[in-house]
Scaffold this active site. Structure first.
Site, PDB file in Angstrom:
ATOM      1  N   ARG A  95      21.561 110.760 100.606  1.00  0.00           N
ATOM      2  CA  ARG A  95      20.223 110.433 101.092  1.00  0.00           C
ATOM      3  C   ARG A  95      20.160 109.001 101.596  1.00  0.00           C
ATOM      4  O   ARG A  95      19.453 108.707 102.532  1.00  0.00           O
ATOM      5  CB  ARG A  95      19.191 110.604  99.977  1.00  0.00           C
ATOM      6  N   SER A 133      14.889 115.100  92.960  1.00  0.00           N
ATOM      7  CA  SER A 133      14.335 115.956  91.908  1.00  0.00           C
ATOM      8  C   SER A 133      13.528 115.144  90.900  1.00  0.00           C
ATOM      9  O   SER A 133      12.461 115.575  90.447  1.00  0.00           O
ATOM     10  CB  SER A 133      15.450 116.717  91.194  1.00  0.00           C
TER      11      SER A 133
END
Length: 164
Positions: A95, A133
């Site tokens: 990411r 998450s």
């Protein structure tokens, strides 16, 4: 047959994970989703729940691509899991730059343990780069809307878990 392993805790699976799975499926004949059993992390969802969510989200993708997608829990070293499932490729999603620093070290260690297993990095699509998450769980816990970060079934599971 080219077998790839995409490992993670998937607590819960997000749209970012699904993006990486979809793209990884184009690189291999069989994709194993390695669900890490990490007791130190204290996951929100137990192993069976995480496996069920992943299987549900990947069923359509497997049908659409013709690729075999298998969900495989593991608690050993990642490189040993790769050997256990016959993977010659470990797929890791990135990411941000911070992800790369950690992943770079892991690749170096894995290459020392078995230099026949290659690691491939896939950058998350721009709209998924901020999804983590941990952040999704925090937003859901505080009654925020996570519907654009997770599939509908996972969103429902989060709401149920937090009594929303």
């Amino acid at each position: 047959m080219r077998v790839g392993l995409y490992p993670g805790t998937f607590d819960p699976i997000t749209m970012g994970h699904i993006d990486i799975i979809r793209r990884a499926a184009t690189l291999v004949d069989k994709l194993v989703i390695g669900v890490a059993i990490n007791r130190d992390k204290g996951p929100l969802f137990n192993l069976e729940e995480r496996v069920a969510m992943i299987e549900h989200e990947c069923a359509g993708l497997a049908r659409d691509t013709g690729i075999e997608i298998v969900v495989h829990p593991f608690e050993n070293l990642l490189i040993h899991c790769a050997q256990d499932v016959g993977a010659t490729l470990i797929i890791r999603g990135l990411r941000a730059v911070a992800d790369f620093e950690y992943e770079y070290q892991m690749v170096g260690m894995n290459r020392q343990l078995n230099n026949e297993i290659e690691t491939v990095f896939l950058m998350a699509e721009a709209q998924h780069q901020a999804i983590a998450s941990k952040l999704v769980k925090e937003i859901a816990r505080l009654d925020g809307d996570v519907s654009k970060f997770v599939p509908p079934r996972v969103n429902s599971e989060l709401k149920a878990r937090f009594g929303k």
